[in-house]
Design an enzyme around this catalytic site. Structure first.
Site, short mmCIF file in Angstrom:
data_model
loop_
_atom_site.label_atom_id
_atom_site.label_comp_id
_atom_site.label_asym_id
_atom_site.label_seq_id
_atom_site.Cartn_x
_atom_site.Cartn_y
_atom_site.Cartn_z
N THR A 66 62.94 77.33 -34.37
CA THR A 66 62.63 78.72 -34.06
C THR A 66 64.26 79.39 -34.26
OG1 THR A 66 63.44 78.88 -31.70
CG2 THR A 66 61.24 78.20 -32.22
N ASP A 67 63.99 80.68 -34.70
CA ASP A 67 65.20 81.41 -34.65
C ASP A 67 65.90 81.58 -33.02
OD1 ASP A 67 67.39 83.18 -35.35
OD2 ASP A 67 65.90 84.53 -36.65
#
Length: 588
Positions: free
Chosen positions: A285-286
Site C-alpha cells: 500500500t501507499d
C-alpha cells in the site's frame, strides 16, 4: 477468492530450495510473527534499542526509513538485518537517484527531467546509479519508478515526478529504469496503481480519482502496467486512488458511496491487477496516514481490509501497538482469511528469497562498510547529472528574437523571484539550500553581466507593522512607476519561478501591480521566464514570449542554462508533458 501466487513463475522464478525455505519459515512462525510480516515500518529512530525492539516485538517484514547520510543508513540497516529473525525488505525512495537512499547520494534527475532528455539511456542510468548506491548501504527494495501518466497539468502529486504524458514513452523509460536498478539487486516497486495524473487532488489530503473508462485505461495505464508485468516487475505500490470504471466493471452493484481506493479495493487489486493483468508479484500500500485511505473507513477496519483486498504489505504504523492489534483482530474476525494471509506471506518471503537473503549469514547481508561507502558519490556517476541537464533543459516557447544573451547586447540584467504559496514542510527543508535566483546571479555576474536582484515590497517592508505595510503597499499600488524606470536601467529581465510542486503549485502574484514581480513589461523590454521546478507555469504567464523549463535549480543545471542562453550550447530538451497546459493563449 484469493488468486494464489506461483513462486515458480515470474517475477520470483524460485527453485525448490528457495520454496522449501519459504514454506518451512512460514510453518515455524507464530501467529504474531505472521501478522508482523505484513507491516512496513517507517523508522523514527536509528537507535539500536528502538530498531531491535521493532523487529523483535512487532516482527515487521519491511522498513522504509527516514533520510540520513550513507554512514548513518548503513549502520541502521546492519542493525536491522542482524537483529531480525527473518531478513527484511529495506526500501528507499530512489525516484531521482541515489539521493533517495541517502542524503549524500547522487542525484541524476527528477523523472520529468529524464523524460525531457527523450532518451531511455538516462532512465537506465537513473536506475543504475540508484541501485549502486542504495544496495551499497543495505537497501534491497525501492518505491520507484513512478509510472504515472501526467495528463492533467493541475495534478499536484506528479508535477515533476512522471516521465511524461505518453504511455509508450512512460513504459519505455520505466523498463529502462527497472533494468538499471535490478542490476544491483534492488527490487523496484512501480507506483501508484491504478495511476495518478488524471485528477487534480492530492490523496495525502483528499480522495483522488482516476476517471478514465476501462478502454481508455487499458490503452494508457493498463499498457504501462502490462508491459512492466510482462518484463517481470516484482512489486507494485497501490495508490489511494479510486477508479470507478473498473470497480463497477467487476462489481456492477457498487454504488458511488461504496467505492474504495485501490489500497482497499478487491475489485482493483485482486480482480484487475492480479486477475485481468496477471500480476503474480507483491503489492504494497501507499502510506497509510494519507487521507485518501484514512477517509474511507475506521483505521481498525482499513488495516485488515487492505490485506483482504489483495495488498500484501501495509505501509507504516500509526501507533505500533494499536495497528498491530487492529490487524490481529481483523484476522481473528475473518476479514483476513487463512488463505489470504498465507498468500501474502508467500509473496513477501518470495521477494526475500528472490534476493537470496536466506542464503547469507545475517552479518554478511550487507557489504563491508568501507567498501559500501566507497560506492557513494562516484565521480563517473555524479557527471551524469550535468549530462542529463544539458539534454533536458527545454526551450518551451521562443517568440522573440533575442539570441544570444551576451554582455554586448544585454549588459544590465534584472532577476526577479517568482514564488508560490510560502510555508510548509517543503520550504522548511529547503530553507538552508542556495536559492536558484542567487545562484543564477553569481553565474551571470561571473560571465560579465551586471546583475541586480529585484527586492520586492514584501521584503522591503519586513519589520514594519501591519498598518505600515498596508499603507506602503497601497502607495505602490496607487502610484505606478514610469516604464522608463525599467527600460533605461535594464537591458533584460529574467523571471525565475522556484515553486515547489504540490497541492498549490501555482504562481502567487503580489498585490502591488505594476512592479517587476509580474511580467507586464514583455513588450517594453526583453523578458525571459525560467521555471526551475514545476513545468506548468505557462498557464499563469501566457503573455511571455520566451519560456524555459530547467526542472531543477541546482548549480550545475543553472550553469548549463547560462551556456544555452549565451549561445554556447543548444537547447536540446523535448517537453515530455504539455507545458502549454492545453490552453490556446499560452501558444501566442
Amino acid at each position: 477468492m484469493t488468486i494464489k501466487v506461483d513462486l515458480r513463475k515470474k517475477p520470483y522464478n524460485l527453485d525448490e530450495d528457495a520454496i522449501s525455505w519459504i514454506e518451512e519459515t512460514i510453518d515455524s512462525m507464530t501467529l504474531e510473527e505472521k501478522i508482523g510480516q505484513l507491516f512496513v515500518n517507517m523508522g523514527s529512530s536509528r537507535d539500536k534499542n528502538y530498531l531491535s525492539n521493532m523487529v523483535n516485538q512487532y516482527h515487521i517484514g519491511a522498513v522504509r526509513y527516514n533520510p540520513g547520510t550513507a554512514d548513518e543508513v548503513y549502520d541502521q540497516n546492519y542493525i536491522l538485518q542482524t537483529e531480525s529473525k527473518i531478513p527484511l525488505l529495506i526500501a528507499a525512495n530512489t525516484e531521482a537517484g541515489g539521493n533517495g537512499a541517502c542524503t549524500d547520494g547522487t542525484e541524476v534527475g527528477v523523472e520529468v527531467k529524464i523524460g525531457a532528455t527523450n532518451d531511455a539511456k538516462y532512465a537506465y542510468e537513473l536506475g543504475r546509479v540508484s541501485g549502486i548506491e542504495a544496495s551499497a548501504i543495505g537497501c534491497n527494495w525501492s518505491f520507484a519508478p513512478i509510472v504515472d501518466i501526467n495528463r492533467n497539468w493541475r495534478n499536484p502529486i506528479i508535477s515533476s515526478r512522471s516521465f511524461g504524458q505518453n504511455p509508450d514513452k512512460v513504459l519505455e523509460l520505466s523498463l529502462a529504469y527497472m533494468k538499471g536498478i535490478q542490476e544491483s539487486g534492488i527490487l523496484p516497486a512501480a507506483k501508484h496503481f491504478p495511476g495518478d495524473g488524471i485528477d487534480e487532488r492530492d490523496q495525502h489530503l483528499s480522495f483522488s480519482i482516476n476517471s478514465l473508462g476501462t478502454e481508455e485505461w487499458d490503452n494508457s495505464f493498463g499498457k504501462v502496467y502490462s508491459g512492466l508485468i510482462e518484463a517481470g516487475l516484482p512489486s507494485i505500490m497501490a495508490g489511494h486512488i479510486h477508479m470507478p470504471a473498473y470497480s463497477k466493471h467487476f462489481n456492477p452493484d457498487l454504488k458511488d458511496e461504496d467505492l474504495l481506493p485501490a489500497t482497499l479495493s478487491k475489485e482493483l487489486i485482486t480482480d484487475l491487477l492480479r486477475g485481468k493483468l496477471g500480476f503474480n508479484g507483491l503489492v504494497v500500500t501507499d502510506a497509510s496516514h494519507m487521507l485518501g485511505m484514512t477517509g474511507a473507513m475506521k483505521r481498525s477496519e482499513l488495516l485488515p481490509t487492505s490485506i483482504a483486498a489483495g495488498c500484501d504489505l501495509f505501509l507504516f504504523f500509526n501507533d505500533p501497538d494499536e495497528d498491530f492489534n487492529y490487524m490481529m483482530e481483523g484476522y481473528r474476525k475473518g476479514i483476513i482469511s487463512d488463505d489470504r494471509l498465507l498468500d501474502a506471506l508467500k509473496r513477501i518471503l518470495g521477494l526475500k528469497a528472490k534476493l537470496g537473503l536466506y542464503k547469507k549469514a545475517k552479518e554478511q547481508i550487507l557489504l563491508p562498510k568501507q567498501e559500501a561507502l566507497e560506492k557513494i558519490g562516484l565521480i563517473e556517476n555524479k557527471s551524469i547529472f550535468k549530462e542529463v541537464a544539458d539534454q533536458a533543459i527545454t526551450l518551451v516557447k521562443d517568440k522573440q528574437d533575442i539570441w544570444p544573451i551576451v554582455p554586448e547586447k544585454y549588459k544590465r540584467i534584472l532577476l526577479v523571484d517568482v514564488h508560490g504559496v510560502k510555508g510548509g514542510f517543503g520550504e522548511v527543508v529547503a530553507g538552508n539550500r542556495p536559492q536558484a535566483i542567487d545562484l543564477l546571479k553569481q553565474i551571470l555576474s561571473a560571465k560579465g553581466f551586471e546583475v541586480e536582484k529585484y527586492i520586492s515590497p514584501e521584503e522591503e517592508f519586513k519589520g514594519l507593522s501591519q498598518e505600515e505595510k498596508i499603507k506602503n503597499i497601497a502607495g505602490i499600488y496607487a502610484a505606478k512607476r514610469p516604464i522608463k524606470n525599467l527600460t533605461k536601467k535594464y537591458d533584460l529581465i529574467i523571471n525565475i519561478a522556484n515553486v515547489n510542486p504540490g497541492t498549490v503549485q501555482r504562481i502567487v502574484w503580489p498585490a502591488s501591480k505594476g512592479t517587476p514581480d509580474i511580467p507586464f513589461y514583455i513588450h517594453e523590454i526583453p523578458t525571459i521566464f525560467v521555471s526551475v521546478q514545476c513545468p506548468f507555469h505557462l498557464a499563469d504567464v501566457p503573455q511571455v514570449k520566451t519560456y524555459i523549463n530547467t526542472y531543477d535549480g541546482k548549480q550545475e543545471t543553472l550553469e548549463i542554462l547560462v551556456d544555452k542562453l549565451m549561445g554556447l550550447s543548444e537547447f536540446k530538451g523535448v517537453s515530455p508533458i504539455d507545458a502549454y497546459c492545453g490552453l490556446k493563449d499560452t501558444f501566442i
